[in-house]
Design a protein around this motif. Sequence first.
Motif, PDB file in Angstrom:
ATOM      1  N   LYS A  68      24.497 -67.358 -33.779  1.00 33.60           N
ATOM      2  CA  LYS A  68      25.491 -67.915 -34.699  1.00 33.60           C
ATOM      3  C   LYS A  68      25.981 -69.277 -34.213  1.00 33.60           C
ATOM      4  CE  LYS A  68      28.318 -65.003 -36.529  1.00 33.60           C
ATOM      5  NZ  LYS A  68      28.013 -65.110 -37.977  1.00 33.60           N
ATOM      6  N   PHE A  69      26.292 -69.369 -32.936  1.00 34.93           N
ATOM      7  CA  PHE A  69      26.769 -70.635 -32.388  1.00 34.93           C
ATOM      8  C   PHE A  69      25.670 -71.696 -32.412  1.00 34.93           C
ATOM      9  CE2 PHE A  69      30.244 -68.093 -30.842  1.00 34.93           C
ATOM     10  CZ  PHE A  69      31.301 -68.973 -30.742  1.00 34.93           C
ATOM     11  N   GLN A  70      24.471 -71.323 -31.991  1.00 34.87           N
ATOM     12  CA  GLN A  70      23.372 -72.290 -31.953  1.00 34.87           C
ATOM     13  C   GLN A  70      22.971 -72.726 -33.358  1.00 34.87           C
ATOM     14  OE1 GLN A  70      21.273 -70.881 -27.726  1.00 34.87           O
ATOM     15  NE2 GLN A  70      20.417 -70.180 -29.662  1.00 34.87           N
ATOM     16  N   ASP A  71      22.951 -71.785 -34.280  1.00 33.24           N
ATOM     17  CA  ASP A  71      22.586 -72.127 -35.654  1.00 33.24           C
ATOM     18  C   ASP A  71      23.632 -73.037 -36.286  1.00 33.24           C
ATOM     19  OD1 ASP A  71      20.749 -71.644 -37.971  1.00 33.24           O
ATOM     20  OD2 ASP A  71      22.606 -70.871 -38.859  1.00 33.24           O
ATOM     21  N   TYR A  72      24.901 -72.804 -35.955  1.00 36.21           N
ATOM     22  CA  TYR A  72      25.959 -73.676 -36.488  1.00 36.21           C
ATOM     23  C   TYR A  72      25.736 -75.117 -36.039  1.00 36.21           C
ATOM     24  CZ  TYR A  72      30.528 -75.780 -37.223  1.00 36.21           C
ATOM     25  OH  TYR A  72      31.534 -76.621 -37.606  1.00 36.21           O
ATOM     26  N   LEU A  73      25.446 -75.297 -34.747  1.00 33.71           N
ATOM     27  CA  LEU A  73      25.213 -76.641 -34.224  1.00 33.71           C
ATOM     28  C   LEU A  73      23.973 -77.279 -34.845  1.00 33.71           C
ATOM     29  CD1 LEU A  73      26.025 -76.049 -30.444  1.00 33.71           C
ATOM     30  CD2 LEU A  73      27.435 -77.255 -32.130  1.00 33.71           C
ATOM     31  N   LEU A  74      22.934 -76.484 -35.022  1.00 27.03           N
ATOM     32  CA  LEU A  74      21.705 -77.011 -35.625  1.00 27.03           C
ATOM     33  C   LEU A  74      21.949 -77.430 -37.067  1.00 27.03           C
ATOM     34  CD1 LEU A  74      18.695 -77.601 -35.401  1.00 27.03           C
ATOM     35  CD2 LEU A  74      18.249 -75.207 -36.007  1.00 27.03           C
ATOM     36  N   GLN A  75      22.668 -76.602 -37.812  1.00 20.25           N
ATOM     37  CA  GLN A  75      22.972 -76.938 -39.206  1.00 20.25           C
ATOM     38  C   GLN A  75      23.873 -78.173 -39.296  1.00 20.25           C
ATOM     39  OE1 GLN A  75      21.657 -75.695 -41.976  1.00 20.25           O
ATOM     40  NE2 GLN A  75      20.366 -74.463 -40.603  1.00 20.25           N
ATOM     41  N   ILE A 132      24.331 -82.933 -29.176  1.00 24.79           N
ATOM     42  CA  ILE A 132      24.097 -81.593 -29.714  1.00 24.79           C
ATOM     43  C   ILE A 132      22.623 -81.238 -29.621  1.00 24.79           C
ATOM     44  CG2 ILE A 132      24.149 -80.187 -31.808  1.00 24.79           C
ATOM     45  CD1 ILE A 132      26.673 -81.681 -32.643  1.00 24.79           C
ATOM     46  N   VAL A 133      21.759 -82.191 -29.994  1.00 21.72           N
ATOM     47  CA  VAL A 133      20.312 -81.948 -29.919  1.00 21.72           C
ATOM     48  C   VAL A 133      19.886 -81.659 -28.475  1.00 21.72           C
ATOM     49  CG1 VAL A 133      18.034 -83.009 -30.211  1.00 21.72           C
ATOM     50  CG2 VAL A 133      19.782 -83.294 -31.979  1.00 21.72           C
ATOM     51  N   ALA A 134      20.474 -82.411 -27.528  1.00 19.02           N
ATOM     52  CA  ALA A 134      20.138 -82.192 -26.114  1.00 19.02           C
ATOM     53  C   ALA A 134      20.579 -80.796 -25.667  1.00 19.02           C
ATOM     54  CB  ALA A 134      20.805 -83.265 -25.255  1.00 19.02           C
ATOM     55  N   SER A 142      14.693 -75.473 -30.972  1.00 19.39           N
ATOM     56  CA  SER A 142      13.990 -76.678 -31.422  1.00 19.39           C
ATOM     57  C   SER A 142      14.657 -77.277 -32.649  1.00 19.39           C
ATOM     58  CB  SER A 142      12.531 -76.350 -31.752  1.00 19.39           C
ATOM     59  OG  SER A 142      11.859 -75.863 -30.605  1.00 19.39           O
ATOM     60  N   THR A 143      14.868 -78.568 -32.604  1.00 20.97           N
ATOM     61  CA  THR A 143      15.356 -79.286 -33.775  1.00 20.97           C
ATOM     62  C   THR A 143      14.152 -79.701 -34.610  1.00 20.97           C
ATOM     63  OG1 THR A 143      17.201 -80.152 -32.471  1.00 20.97           O
ATOM     64  CG2 THR A 143      16.714 -81.277 -34.551  1.00 20.97           C
ATOM     65  N   ILE A 147      14.195 -84.076 -38.557  1.00 18.57           N
ATOM     66  CA  ILE A 147      15.607 -84.325 -38.269  1.00 18.57           C
ATOM     67  C   ILE A 147      15.748 -85.121 -36.979  1.00 18.57           C
ATOM     68  CG2 ILE A 147      17.827 -83.250 -37.773  1.00 18.57           C
ATOM     69  CD1 ILE A 147      16.918 -82.989 -40.669  1.00 18.57           C
ATOM     70  N   ALA A 148      14.991 -84.744 -35.957  1.00 16.73           N
ATOM     71  CA  ALA A 148      15.034 -85.467 -34.683  1.00 16.73           C
ATOM     72  C   ALA A 148      14.576 -86.910 -34.864  1.00 16.73           C
ATOM     73  CB  ALA A 148      14.150 -84.759 -33.658  1.00 16.73           C
ATOM     74  N   GLN A 149      13.507 -87.079 -35.650  1.00 16.41           N
ATOM     75  CA  GLN A 149      12.998 -88.429 -35.901  1.00 16.41           C
ATOM     76  C   GLN A 149      14.006 -89.239 -36.718  1.00 16.41           C
ATOM     77  OE1 GLN A 149       9.242 -88.476 -37.915  1.00 16.41           O
ATOM     78  NE2 GLN A 149       8.976 -90.693 -37.718  1.00 16.41           N
ATOM     79  N   GLY A 150      14.602 -88.572 -37.723  1.00 14.01           N
ATOM     80  CA  GLY A 150      15.596 -89.250 -38.539  1.00 14.01           C
ATOM     81  C   GLY A 150      16.789 -89.702 -37.730  1.00 14.01           C
ATOM     82  N   LEU A 151      17.221 -88.875 -36.781  1.00 15.65           N
ATOM     83  CA  LEU A 151      18.357 -89.222 -35.944  1.00 15.65           C
ATOM     84  C   LEU A 151      18.071 -90.453 -35.101  1.00 15.65           C
ATOM     85  CD1 LEU A 151      21.162 -88.599 -34.886  1.00 15.65           C
ATOM     86  CD2 LEU A 151      20.157 -86.942 -33.301  1.00 15.65           C
ATOM     87  N   GLU A 152      16.843 -90.601 -34.649  1.00 14.11           N
ATOM     88  CA  GLU A 152      16.472 -91.776 -33.863  1.00 14.11           C
ATOM     89  C   GLU A 152      16.407 -93.040 -34.723  1.00 14.11           C
ATOM     90  OE1 GLU A 152      16.265 -91.945 -30.573  1.00 14.11           O
ATOM     91  OE2 GLU A 152      16.990 -89.872 -30.674  1.00 14.11           O
TER      92      GLU A 152
END
Length: 371
Positions: A68-75, A132-134, A142-143, A147-152
């Motif tokens: 739940k916590f990890q999914d919240y951060l990913l979302q 958050i990704v780190a 895994s992100t 999304i990871a590419q978009g963030l960069e």
Amino acid sequence: LETEADRSEFAIDSDPPLAAFDARIARYKALQDEITQLPVSKTIAFLKIDAKPVKTSLFTCLSKWIHKFQDYLLQKVTTSVTELAEFINFTDKALDTEVTDLDSLLQVMSYLRDVRKRTDSTESMFEPLRNIVALLNRRDVSTPAEIAQGLEQLPMTWATVKKKTTLTKEKHSKEQSQQAEKVKRDSKEFEFRTEEFFAYFKKTMPYEYSTDDEQAYAVMDRTHHGAKNDWNPVGSLVDIKRDAIRLNEMQELFELFVIEYRQIDQCEKEAKFLKEVWDMISMVNLCYAEWRKTKWDEIKVEALQEQNKQLAKEIKLCDKYVKNWPAYKGLEDAVKNMGTSLPLVGALHHPAMRERHWLQLFRTTGQAGTK
């Protein structure tokens, strides 16, 4: 003490700092390790206890909370990146809108305003999202690649669209200046209109006490939302409030000082309180009108006194803002007078009252009547 990294989390929203999420996830994982080390069974004398179902249940419960916590951060990362990318793509195309008239100019100005309003929050969100990704990577979550590419890429595309807004603003600077001057003139004229309406509101609204609550309601309705006519020469509160909001939007679009029209806000506040006072007056009038219909022999004075005390209590619950208004004071006096009259009615109900006493009362008061 709160670290700089912790404070950066609040650039996105009001979530707890990222370290708090990490600590909670680590705590749950530590509890899972402890549960794993516990024996699957325990023998006490002749009793053998199978602990495996309990261990499995606890382990599953902790896994759900970790997820739940990890999914919240990913979302959170996914939503933030997706929403900003969509905003940048839309704005980049929208800034190419040709300015041919006032409507198209206002449309372009709204795009410039939207970029301007979200600049601070956007530029401070990239680092927290990377953190958050780190953290998710350390937790083997895994992100998604896009999304990871978009963030960069987002910092660069955001800088590009910001530069484009600057160029667009310069391109239409002449039209903006002309319209800004018009908005300034409109704002000055509107200030006079606001003063005129405020004076009309204070003069017209039923601040004075009266037993004619229907007339008071008619005046309040007309002043609050009635059409502009001979009876309502300056228009309604709803009209002027709508125009104030529209003017504030124009002031914001053209980066002018956004004027706070406090007199309109005061009118809104007092209109609300006046309605509450007159609702109370109407209720008291209706109550007393029903009492006056009661036949003399059927009057129960003690019950009426209790009801009148309850009315007095309800009146005292009105906001202190209204307690110096004549309408409120008149309402208070009406209830107090009734409170004074009811004991007299009780006295007139005394068995010692005779016909001669009634005749003397009628002569003294100059009122004709029968018992």
